[in-house]
Motif scaffolding. Structure first.
Motif, PDB file in Angstrom:
ATOM      1  N   GLN A 170      27.819  -5.202  51.321  1.00  0.00           N
ATOM      2  CA  GLN A 170      27.309  -5.483  52.677  1.00  0.00           C
ATOM      3  C   GLN A 170      27.132  -6.993  52.846  1.00  0.00           C
ATOM      4  O   GLN A 170      26.914  -7.687  51.868  1.00  0.00           O
ATOM      5  N   LYS A 171      27.114  -7.435  54.084  1.00  0.00           N
ATOM      6  CA  LYS A 171      26.803  -8.858  54.293  1.00  0.00           C
ATOM      7  C   LYS A 171      25.301  -9.071  54.089  1.00  0.00           C
ATOM      8  O   LYS A 171      24.512  -8.157  54.323  1.00  0.00           O
ATOM      9  N   PRO A 172      24.914 -10.280  53.646  1.00  0.00           N
ATOM     10  CA  PRO A 172      23.486 -10.515  53.417  1.00  0.00           C
ATOM     11  C   PRO A 172      22.689 -10.354  54.710  1.00  0.00           C
ATOM     12  O   PRO A 172      23.182 -10.689  55.792  1.00  0.00           O
ATOM     13  N   GLN A 173      21.450  -9.868  54.581  1.00  0.00           N
ATOM     14  CA  GLN A 173      20.574  -9.675  55.749  1.00  0.00           C
ATOM     15  C   GLN A 173      20.395 -10.970  56.521  1.00  0.00           C
ATOM     16  O   GLN A 173      20.212 -12.032  55.919  1.00  0.00           O
ATOM     17  N   GLY A 174      20.418 -10.866  57.829  1.00  0.00           N
ATOM     18  CA  GLY A 174      20.135 -12.046  58.651  1.00  0.00           C
ATOM     19  C   GLY A 174      21.323 -12.974  58.801  1.00  0.00           C
ATOM     20  O   GLY A 174      21.168 -14.094  59.283  1.00  0.00           O
TER      21      GLY A 174
ATOM     22  N   PHE B 238      20.043 -22.882  57.343  1.00  0.00           N
ATOM     23  CA  PHE B 238      19.603 -21.711  56.570  1.00  0.00           C
ATOM     24  C   PHE B 238      18.083 -21.662  56.484  1.00  0.00           C
ATOM     25  O   PHE B 238      17.458 -22.630  56.053  1.00  0.00           O
ATOM     26  N   ARG B 239      17.513 -20.548  56.902  1.00  0.00           N
ATOM     27  CA  ARG B 239      16.063 -20.369  56.773  1.00  0.00           C
ATOM     28  C   ARG B 239      15.786 -18.927  56.403  1.00  0.00           C
ATOM     29  O   ARG B 239      16.273 -18.005  57.070  1.00  0.00           O
ATOM     30  N   HIS B 240      14.983 -18.744  55.347  1.00  0.00           N
ATOM     31  CA  HIS B 240      14.687 -17.391  54.882  1.00  0.00           C
ATOM     32  C   HIS B 240      13.528 -16.828  55.687  1.00  0.00           C
ATOM     33  O   HIS B 240      12.403 -16.701  55.214  1.00  0.00           O
ATOM     34  N   ASP B 241      13.826 -16.513  56.937  1.00  0.00           N
ATOM     35  CA  ASP B 241      12.823 -15.991  57.856  1.00  0.00           C
ATOM     36  C   ASP B 241      13.041 -14.490  57.982  1.00  0.00           C
ATOM     37  O   ASP B 241      14.021 -13.947  57.463  1.00  0.00           O
ATOM     38  N   LYS B 242      12.130 -13.803  58.685  1.00  0.00           N
ATOM     39  CA  LYS B 242      12.308 -12.363  58.902  1.00  0.00           C
ATOM     40  C   LYS B 242      13.383 -12.177  59.963  1.00  0.00           C
ATOM     41  O   LYS B 242      13.189 -12.583  61.117  1.00  0.00           O
ATOM     42  N   PRO B 243      14.520 -11.571  59.597  1.00  0.00           N
ATOM     43  CA  PRO B 243      15.621 -11.529  60.565  1.00  0.00           C
ATOM     44  C   PRO B 243      15.325 -10.646  61.765  1.00  0.00           C
ATOM     45  O   PRO B 243      14.689  -9.601  61.623  1.00  0.00           O
TER      46      PRO B 243
ATOM     47  N   GLY C  23      18.094 -13.297  67.544  1.00  0.00           N
ATOM     48  CA  GLY C  23      17.748 -14.692  67.825  1.00  0.00           C
ATOM     49  C   GLY C  23      17.044 -15.405  66.683  1.00  0.00           C
ATOM     50  O   GLY C  23      16.666 -16.557  66.813  1.00  0.00           O
ATOM     51  N   ARG C  24      16.809 -14.702  65.584  1.00  0.00           N
ATOM     52  CA  ARG C  24      16.211 -15.341  64.403  1.00  0.00           C
ATOM     53  C   ARG C  24      17.010 -14.902  63.186  1.00  0.00           C
ATOM     54  O   ARG C  24      16.865 -13.786  62.717  1.00  0.00           O
ATOM     55  N   ARG C  25      17.885 -15.747  62.722  1.00  0.00           N
ATOM     56  CA  ARG C  25      18.816 -15.389  61.671  1.00  0.00           C
ATOM     57  C   ARG C  25      18.540 -16.222  60.423  1.00  0.00           C
ATOM     58  O   ARG C  25      17.884 -17.255  60.494  1.00  0.00           O
ATOM     59  N   ARG C  26      19.042 -15.767  59.299  1.00  0.00           N
ATOM     60  CA  ARG C  26      18.848 -16.546  58.068  1.00  0.00           C
ATOM     61  C   ARG C  26      19.920 -17.628  57.947  1.00  0.00           C
ATOM     62  O   ARG C  26      19.679 -18.684  57.397  1.00  0.00           O
ATOM     63  N   GLN C  27      21.113 -17.342  58.400  1.00  0.00           N
ATOM     64  CA  GLN C  27      22.093 -18.409  58.606  1.00  0.00           C
ATOM     65  C   GLN C  27      22.350 -18.467  60.102  1.00  0.00           C
ATOM     66  O   GLN C  27      22.687 -17.459  60.725  1.00  0.00           O
ATOM     67  N   PHE C  28      22.138 -19.630  60.675  1.00  0.00           N
ATOM     68  CA  PHE C  28      22.373 -19.797  62.110  1.00  0.00           C
ATOM     69  C   PHE C  28      23.009 -21.169  62.312  1.00  0.00           C
ATOM     70  O   PHE C  28      23.144 -21.942  61.361  1.00  0.00           O
TER      71      PHE C  28
ATOM     72  N   GLN D  20      10.781 -16.411  70.037  1.00  0.00           N
ATOM     73  CA  GLN D  20      12.172 -16.891  69.984  1.00  0.00           C
ATOM     74  C   GLN D  20      12.625 -17.448  71.329  1.00  0.00           C
ATOM     75  O   GLN D  20      13.793 -17.434  71.648  1.00  0.00           O
ATOM     76  N   ASN D  21      11.666 -17.938  72.151  1.00  0.00           N
ATOM     77  CA  ASN D  21      12.073 -18.324  73.494  1.00  0.00           C
ATOM     78  C   ASN D  21      12.686 -19.721  73.565  1.00  0.00           C
ATOM     79  O   ASN D  21      13.136 -20.132  74.612  1.00  0.00           O
ATOM     80  N   ALA D  22      12.708 -20.448  72.450  1.00  0.00           N
ATOM     81  CA  ALA D  22      13.256 -21.809  72.501  1.00  0.00           C
ATOM     82  C   ALA D  22      14.755 -21.806  72.221  1.00  0.00           C
ATOM     83  O   ALA D  22      15.225 -21.240  71.240  1.00  0.00           O
ATOM     84  N   LEU D  23      15.486 -22.445  73.141  1.00  0.00           N
ATOM     85  CA  LEU D  23      16.918 -22.657  72.914  1.00  0.00           C
ATOM     86  C   LEU D  23      17.117 -23.831  71.968  1.00  0.00           C
ATOM     87  O   LEU D  23      18.112 -23.917  71.246  1.00  0.00           O
ATOM     88  N   GLY D  24      16.188 -24.758  72.027  1.00  0.00           N
ATOM     89  CA  GLY D  24      16.322 -25.943  71.187  1.00  0.00           C
ATOM     90  C   GLY D  24      15.129 -26.835  71.380  1.00  0.00           C
ATOM     91  O   GLY D  24      14.255 -26.564  72.211  1.00  0.00           O
TER      92      GLY D  24
END
Ligand code: AMP
Length: 433
Positions: free
Chosen positions: A5-9, A116-121, A124-129, A281-285
């Motif tokens: 499987q692909k990694p979570q997030g 890369f951030r090890h956050d809870k996927p 709009g909130r990914r581990r690789q984005f 997750q409301n921030a675009l940037g």
């Protein structure tokens, strides 16, 4: 054995999605370059210390979310490395260590790439984005803060995106922040016992982070405001940024609670919000001025301002937008051999057509002709060049217009002319990466 499987997030960006991705990235590069920004690329991993020092202990990114690993070298030494959680420290490092600031005042650069951030996927909130961003390094001036914000704003406009809200704040000078820090400590310390565990830790190492806390919202609401600690110079600086944004007809909302997740900011801080994105997750940037960062990384003090915008979140907002480009055909021509004797001639024609700029798929499979035609349709081709035993013998090919469902015999030496006449879509050299 279950399939891997692909990694979570993480996300696969499939061929059908790539045109939209490229469109977003190209728009950003175009808008940045229209303002004199040049592209830059830095490594995907860096010395862990760079992020620990540059982003700072007490931030979620450093304390909880970094993908760090240790690599041993042959001499028995080791290096701690981290997959970059954001782009600013590395861009600043690259600009300063390569002395780009010696002949440009300021240095203007833009970048795009995975973080890369090890956050809870979640959505709009990914581990690789992926982020696109710009940095203006080497000068402090309100006009540069407003320039950076304007580029972000024009980028959203270039995507045809409406509903973006610009949230604006000032963090004051680094001195103002020291004063403010003391005011926060004085306010929160008496109630330390009732704060959440994260906030008690933040109070020790990074009291400004407390203002981000959702758990202790009530305590945060009564906290002193940074504006009370601002020097007259900082107040003037911020007023000038606002004046320039008003001149550029960019609407903004003053948001004194906006502290940004990272620690090296001074003066202007901003975020671009979008109502269609949910909750946290409301921030675009977002971005701001980071005048303290260069010294923290061991370089001479160098001011800088920039932003980073999340590509995934832009695409989430644009999901149903008509502005998004549709897919391109894989190739406009399919050259098909029928029978073994035609394979070499078909391969030769395919090569020649690619040489004249066409995108060409060679189909020398043993499938039946009707299946080959169906496959050419799926690819999106408009022309099929069909070569069978008879054609090889006669030195010709069947050129079939798949849209008009017409077919003609063309001498092998004249295929290029026949395609030009058929007005087959011609590759203009554009390659989608
Ligand atoms: P930051 O560097 O945290 O200010 O983030 C800037 C922008 O990057 C955010 O507004 C998001 O659009 C995007 N971003 C940050 N973290 C993530 C993540 N975990 N997943 C997807 N996008 C993110």
């Amino acid at each position: 054995m279950p399939p891997i499987q692909k990694p979570q997030g993480t996300d696969d960006i499939l061929p059908v999605q790539m045109p939209q991705w490229n469109w977003v990235l190209k728009n950003h590069a175009r808008v940045a370059q229209a303002h004199g920004y040049r592209p830059i690329q830095t490594p995907v991993f860096e010395d862990t210390a760079m992020f620990e020092r540059g982003i700072g202990a007490g931030t979620d990114v450093v304390d909880k979310e970094m993908y760090s690993f240790e690599m041993h070298d042959e001499k028995g030494g080791s290096t701690r490395l981290t997959l970059r959680p954001e782009g600013t420290p590395a861009t600043l490092r690259a600009v300063l260590s390569n002395h780009l600031d010696q002949d440009r005042h300021p240095v203007r650069v833009h970048y795009a790439g995975p973080m890369f951030r090890h956050d809870k996927p979640q959505k709009g909130r990914r581990r690789q984005f992926n982020q696109v961003g710009i940095e203006t390094i080497g000068e402090r001036a309100p006009s540069l803060d407003s320039e950076v914000i304007e580029i972000g704003w024009r980028f959203f406009q270039s995507l045809g995106m409406s509903g973006v809200s610009l949230q604006l704040n000032t963090l004051g000078s680094l001195d103002d922040r020291t004063t403010y820090r003391a005011a926060l400590i004085a306010y929160f310390t008496p109630m330390a016992e009732s704060l959440c565990e994260d906030c008690r830790r933040r109070l020790e190492i990074n009291p400004l982070r407390l203002l981000d806390c959702k758990t202790d919202a009530e305590a945060v609401a009564g906290a002193p405001q940074l504006t009370d600690s601002l020097s007259p110079e900082s107040t003037d600086y911020f007023a000038e940024v606002q004046r320039r944004l008003t001149d550029a007809e960019i609407p903004f909302t003053l948001n004194p609670r906006l502290v940004r997740g990272l620690d090296y900011y001074a003066h202007t801080a901003f975020e671009f919000w979008h109502t269609s994105l949910q909750g946290a997750q409301n921030a675009l940037g977002g971005g701001g001025r980071y005048d303290g960062l260069a010294e923290v990384l061991g370089f001479p003090a160098t001011p800088g301002v920039g932003y980073a915008i999340g590509v995934e979140r832009c695409l989430l907002v644009l999901e149903d937008s008509d502005a998004l480009p549709g897919g391109q055909p894989d190739a406009e021509v399919v050259v098909s051999s029928i029978g073994v004797a035609a394979v070499a001639a078909a391969a030769d024609v395919a090569r020649r057509l690619r040489g004249t700029g066409h995108r060409v798929v060679l189909d020398d499979s043993e499938r039946r002709l009707d299946k080959k035609i169906r496959n050419a349709d799926r690819i999106g081709a408009t022309i099929m060049v069909i070569i069978g035993d008879d054609e090889v013998r006669d030195g010709v090919a069947q050129v079939r217009n798949l849209e008009k469902r017409q077919q003609e015999r063309v001498p092998l030496g004249k295929i290029e002319d026949a395609l030009a006449e058929a007005n087959a879509f011609h590759n203009d050299g554009r390659i989608d990466l």
